[in-house]
Scaffold this motif. Structure first.
Motif, PDB file in Angstrom:
ATOM      1  N   PRO A 216       0.837  -1.198   0.000  1.00 38.52           N
ATOM      2  CA  PRO A 216       0.000   0.000   0.000  1.00 38.52           C
ATOM      3  C   PRO A 216       0.874   1.253   0.000  1.00 38.52           C
ATOM      4  CG  PRO A 216      -0.833  -1.604   1.571  1.00 38.52           C
ATOM      5  CD  PRO A 216       0.488  -2.132   1.095  1.00 38.52           C
ATOM      6  N   GLU A 217       0.485   2.255  -0.748  1.00 37.72           N
ATOM      7  CA  GLU A 217       1.294   3.463  -0.875  1.00 37.72           C
ATOM      8  C   GLU A 217       1.583   4.067   0.498  1.00 37.72           C
ATOM      9  OE1 GLU A 217       0.483   6.271  -3.946  1.00 37.72           O
ATOM     10  OE2 GLU A 217      -0.699   4.822  -5.093  1.00 37.72           O
ATOM     11  N   GLY A 218       2.839   4.434   0.693  1.00 36.31           N
ATOM     12  CA  GLY A 218       3.266   5.018   1.957  1.00 36.31           C
ATOM     13  C   GLY A 218       3.719   4.007   2.986  1.00 36.31           C
ATOM     14  N   SER A 219       3.627   2.709   2.671  1.00 34.93           N
ATOM     15  CA  SER A 219       4.013   1.675   3.630  1.00 34.93           C
ATOM     16  C   SER A 219       5.512   1.422   3.595  1.00 34.93           C
ATOM     17  CB  SER A 219       3.295   0.358   3.325  1.00 34.93           C
ATOM     18  OG  SER A 219       1.906   0.511   3.391  1.00 34.93           O
ATOM     19  N   SER A 220       6.064   1.033   4.721  1.00 34.65           N
ATOM     20  CA  SER A 220       7.458   0.618   4.790  1.00 34.65           C
ATOM     21  C   SER A 220       7.536  -0.893   4.621  1.00 34.65           C
ATOM     22  CB  SER A 220       8.071   1.013   6.141  1.00 34.65           C
ATOM     23  OG  SER A 220       7.611   0.144   7.168  1.00 34.65           O
ATOM     24  N   ARG A 221       8.764  -1.407   4.553  1.00 29.66           N
ATOM     25  CA  ARG A 221       8.940  -2.851   4.421  1.00 29.66           C
ATOM     26  C   ARG A 221       8.665  -3.584   5.733  1.00 29.66           C
ATOM     27  NH1 ARG A 221      13.406  -0.927   1.933  1.00 29.66           N
ATOM     28  NH2 ARG A 221      14.722  -1.699   3.642  1.00 29.66           N
ATOM     29  N   ASP A 222       8.241  -2.876   6.757  1.00 35.18           N
ATOM     30  CA  ASP A 222       7.776  -3.531   7.968  1.00 35.18           C
ATOM     31  C   ASP A 222       6.255  -3.673   7.985  1.00 35.18           C
ATOM     32  OD1 ASP A 222      10.181  -4.162   9.239  1.00 35.18           O
ATOM     33  OD2 ASP A 222      10.393  -2.143  10.069  1.00 35.18           O
ATOM     34  N   HIS A 223       5.628  -3.405   6.858  1.00 40.59           N
ATOM     35  CA  HIS A 223       4.200  -3.710   6.694  1.00 40.59           C
ATOM     36  C   HIS A 223       4.003  -5.215   6.857  1.00 40.59           C
ATOM     37  CE1 HIS A 223       0.376  -4.345   4.524  1.00 40.59           C
ATOM     38  NE2 HIS A 223       0.107  -3.075   4.806  1.00 40.59           N
ATOM     39  N   PHE A 224       2.856  -5.619   7.373  1.00 39.61           N
ATOM     40  CA  PHE A 224       2.637  -7.046   7.653  1.00 39.61           C
ATOM     41  C   PHE A 224       2.757  -7.914   6.408  1.00 39.61           C
ATOM     42  CE2 PHE A 224      -1.677  -5.822   6.371  1.00 39.61           C
ATOM     43  CZ  PHE A 224      -2.091  -6.923   5.637  1.00 39.61           C
ATOM     44  N   ALA A 225       2.482  -7.365   5.234  1.00 39.69           N
ATOM     45  CA  ALA A 225       2.579  -8.161   4.010  1.00 39.69           C
ATOM     46  C   ALA A 225       4.017  -8.551   3.710  1.00 39.69           C
ATOM     47  CB  ALA A 225       1.999  -7.379   2.830  1.00 39.69           C
ATOM     48  N   CYS A 226       4.948  -7.701   4.109  1.00 35.88           N
ATOM     49  CA  CYS A 226       6.364  -7.916   3.807  1.00 35.88           C
ATOM     50  C   CYS A 226       7.083  -8.607   4.958  1.00 35.88           C
ATOM     51  CB  CYS A 226       7.015  -6.569   3.491  1.00 35.88           C
ATOM     52  SG  CYS A 226       8.762  -6.636   3.060  1.00 35.88           S
ATOM     53  N   ASN A 227       6.871  -8.118   6.165  1.00 33.43           N
ATOM     54  CA  ASN A 227       7.597  -8.601   7.339  1.00 33.43           C
ATOM     55  C   ASN A 227       6.747  -9.626   8.095  1.00 33.43           C
ATOM     56  OD1 ASN A 227       9.019  -8.975   9.705  1.00 33.43           O
ATOM     57  ND2 ASN A 227       9.436  -6.816  10.047  1.00 33.43           N
ATOM     58  N   PHE A 228       7.115 -10.901   8.007  1.00 40.28           N
ATOM     59  CA  PHE A 228       6.316 -11.966   8.641  1.00 40.28           C
ATOM     60  C   PHE A 228       6.269 -11.835  10.148  1.00 40.28           C
ATOM     61  CE2 PHE A 228      10.540 -13.848   7.657  1.00 40.28           C
ATOM     62  CZ  PHE A 228      11.016 -14.047   8.949  1.00 40.28           C
ATOM     63  N   GLU A 229       7.215 -11.091  10.743  1.00 37.96           N
ATOM     64  CA  GLU A 229       7.199 -10.898  12.193  1.00 37.96           C
ATOM     65  C   GLU A 229       5.941 -10.148  12.647  1.00 37.96           C
ATOM     66  OE1 GLU A 229       9.315 -11.873  14.520  1.00 37.96           O
ATOM     67  OE2 GLU A 229      11.150 -12.460  13.468  1.00 37.96           O
ATOM     68  N   MET A 230       5.280  -9.470  11.724  1.00 39.17           N
ATOM     69  CA  MET A 230       4.090  -8.689  12.060  1.00 39.17           C
ATOM     70  C   MET A 230       2.807  -9.520  12.012  1.00 39.17           C
ATOM     71  SD  MET A 230       5.487  -5.884  12.711  1.00 39.17           S
ATOM     72  CE  MET A 230       7.070  -5.074  12.433  1.00 39.17           C
ATOM     73  N   ALA A 231       2.920 -10.795  11.735  1.00 36.85           N
ATOM     74  CA  ALA A 231       1.732 -11.649  11.627  1.00 36.85           C
ATOM     75  C   ALA A 231       0.987 -11.714  12.955  1.00 36.85           C
ATOM     76  CB  ALA A 231       2.133 -13.050  11.185  1.00 36.85           C
ATOM     77  N   GLU A 232      -0.333 -11.633  12.883  1.00 36.75           N
ATOM     78  CA  GLU A 232      -1.171 -11.708  14.076  1.00 36.75           C
ATOM     79  C   GLU A 232      -2.033 -12.963  14.022  1.00 36.75           C
ATOM     80  OE1 GLU A 232      -3.416  -8.151  14.541  1.00 36.75           O
ATOM     81  OE2 GLU A 232      -1.658  -6.862  14.815  1.00 36.75           O
ATOM     82  N   LEU A 233      -1.817 -13.828  14.985  1.00 36.23           N
ATOM     83  CA  LEU A 233      -2.583 -15.065  15.103  1.00 36.23           C
ATOM     84  C   LEU A 233      -2.518 -15.506  16.551  1.00 36.23           C
ATOM     85  CD1 LEU A 233      -4.159 -17.092  13.277  1.00 36.23           C
ATOM     86  CD2 LEU A 233      -2.058 -18.443  13.157  1.00 36.23           C
ATOM     87  N   SER A 234      -3.589 -16.091  17.048  1.00 41.30           N
ATOM     88  CA  SER A 234      -3.617 -16.523  18.441  1.00 41.30           C
ATOM     89  C   SER A 234      -2.625 -17.654  18.678  1.00 41.30           C
ATOM     90  CB  SER A 234      -5.028 -17.004  18.805  1.00 41.30           C
ATOM     91  OG  SER A 234      -5.340 -18.188  18.086  1.00 41.30           O
ATOM     92  N   LYS A 235      -2.293 -17.870  19.929  1.00 37.24           N
ATOM     93  CA  LYS A 235      -1.378 -18.946  20.290  1.00 37.24           C
ATOM     94  C   LYS A 235      -1.911 -20.292  19.825  1.00 37.24           C
ATOM     95  CE  LYS A 235       1.070 -20.986  24.220  1.00 37.24           C
ATOM     96  NZ  LYS A 235       1.315 -20.924  25.690  1.00 37.24           N
ATOM     97  N   ILE A 236      -3.199 -20.526  20.021  1.00 35.88           N
ATOM     98  CA  ILE A 236      -3.781 -21.799  19.591  1.00 35.88           C
ATOM     99  C   ILE A 236      -3.788 -21.884  18.072  1.00 35.88           C
ATOM    100  CG2 ILE A 236      -6.168 -20.930  19.592  1.00 35.88           C
ATOM    101  CD1 ILE A 236      -5.008 -24.467  20.607  1.00 35.88           C
ATOM    102  N   GLY A 237      -3.918 -20.730  17.405  1.00 34.38           N
ATOM    103  CA  GLY A 237      -3.873 -20.714  15.948  1.00 34.38           C
ATOM    104  C   GLY A 237      -2.526 -21.174  15.422  1.00 34.38           C
ATOM    105  N   TRP A 238      -1.440 -20.702  16.042  1.00 35.12           N
ATOM    106  CA  TRP A 238      -0.097 -21.130  15.636  1.00 35.12           C
ATOM    107  C   TRP A 238       0.091 -22.617  15.924  1.00 35.12           C
ATOM    108  CZ3 TRP A 238       2.198 -18.469  12.219  1.00 35.12           C
ATOM    109  CH2 TRP A 238       2.213 -17.075  12.233  1.00 35.12           C
ATOM    110  N   GLN A 239      -0.418 -23.071  17.062  1.00 35.93           N
ATOM    111  CA  GLN A 239      -0.255 -24.482  17.419  1.00 35.93           C
ATOM    112  C   GLN A 239      -1.006 -25.406  16.461  1.00 35.93           C
ATOM    113  OE1 GLN A 239      -1.594 -24.440  21.486  1.00 35.93           O
ATOM    114  NE2 GLN A 239       0.409 -23.853  22.302  1.00 35.93           N
TER     115      GLN A 239
END
Length: 319
Positions: A216-239
């Motif tokens: 998206p215009e104006g986004s940095s490379r730390d946008h969730f699409a680029c940086n996987f560290e920004m992924a949001e999922l519950s603990k049970i979701g990851w498990q």
């Protein structure tokens, strides 16, 4: 008009926002049996538009239920197609080797359609698959309790994000049991050691351009699409996240990103994560050399992962 962004031989973006793409050699779909498989093109949603190429293997028993591999092509979210020669032949041979139905998705491309549009298109393809198994004879053998997501480069990134949507939404019509991520395309504002190397300057510049065009215009490379560290999922979701195999190539300057991604999944509690390296190979070698020995090995490794969940492929790099 001035050219404001260019991937020589593939893409030109002009100052008025128009885009010109140059297609490499392409392959037509072949509904007749050839080399152990058939292929055809289908429209998933004409209004977006989204399409796909389906690969159906020759089988000894027409009543056998077959796993489904949903594949997303690479190209920095800006180029690529199911019709490209390399993708057609790689996926056709893979469908026969793995005895699976392959659905290769053509999603909308950036910069005309910036992220997360590609993610939404590819997630919608799962919806389409769930309804068309009842109306398309090419899908009547599809086993939606054994669906695998796969893709290379940007397509590997897409596989990750579609899997996250699956885990958040919990659709009851499809069960994603595994991810086969090939040379994944991720990034961040912080460079890796290999990205900072002098010899990688050209590759880094090209990748930065693709991220500027696709985020998206104006986004940095730390946008969730680029940086996987920004992924949001519950603990049970990851498990409960599907089993993942991450394939990296020894000569790929994005190899570190693939290793970091596998380590990230492991830290998050994903129960099964494998990392497999193709030594001496470059980024997306299977697309440029679909009949090479290394590509055949990749197809065999992917097939083993899909055919027998209890017999996962071995990893050269332990996590």
């Amino acid at each position: 008009m001035a050219i404001v962004a260019e991937a020589p031989g593939f893409l030109q973006v002009f100052s008025d926002g128009s885009v010109k793409r140059f297609a490499p050699e392409i392959s037509a779909a072949l509904p007749e049996l050839s080399n152990g498989y058939r292929s055809k093109d289908v429209i998933i949603d004409p209004s977006r538009p989204i399409s796909a190429r389906i690969f159906l293997p020759e089988t000894k028993n027409s009543n056998t239920r077959l796993p489904v591999l949903v594949y997303f092509h690479g190209g920095g979210f800006c180029i690529g197609s199911t019709t490209w020669f390399g993708y057609h032949h790689f996926l056709g041979d893979l469908c026969f080797t793995s005895q699976s139905i392959v659905v290769s998705v053509d999603y909308r491309l950036a910069p005309e359609n910036r992220l997360p549009i590609a993610y939404d298109d590819c997630y919608f393809a799962l919806d389409w698959l769930s309804t068309h198994i009842y109306t398309d004879p090419w899908l009547e053998q599809a086993d939606l309790s054994r669906v695998f997501l796969s893709g290379d480069s940007a397509g590997g990134n897409i596989s990750h994000h579609v899997a996250l949507q699956v885990m958040r939404n919990r659709p009851n019509y499809v069960t994603v049991v595994g991810l086969l991520i090939i040379h994944p395309y991720f990034g961040s504002e912080r460079r890796t050691e290999r990205e900072m190397a002098v010899e990688a300057a050209g590759d880094v510049e090209m990748n930065d351009m693709f991220w500027r065009l696709s985020l998206p215009e104006g986004s940095s490379r730390d946008h969730f699409a680029c940086n996987f560290e920004m992924a949001e999922l519950s603990k049970i979701g990851w498990q409960q996240f599907p089993a993942v195999t991450v394939f990296v190539a020894g000569l790929d300057f994005l190899k570190e990103r693939g290793v970091m991604y596998a380590e990230f999944l492991k830290r998050k509690g994903v129960r099964e994560v494998k990392l497999v390296e193709a030594e001496g190979e470059s980024h997306v070698y299977h697309v440029f050399r679909p009949e090479s020995e290394a590509t055949r090995l990749l197809q065999q490794q992917m097939s083993e992962f899909m055919i027998d969940p209890k017999r996962r492929i071995s990893s050269k790099i332990g996590l």
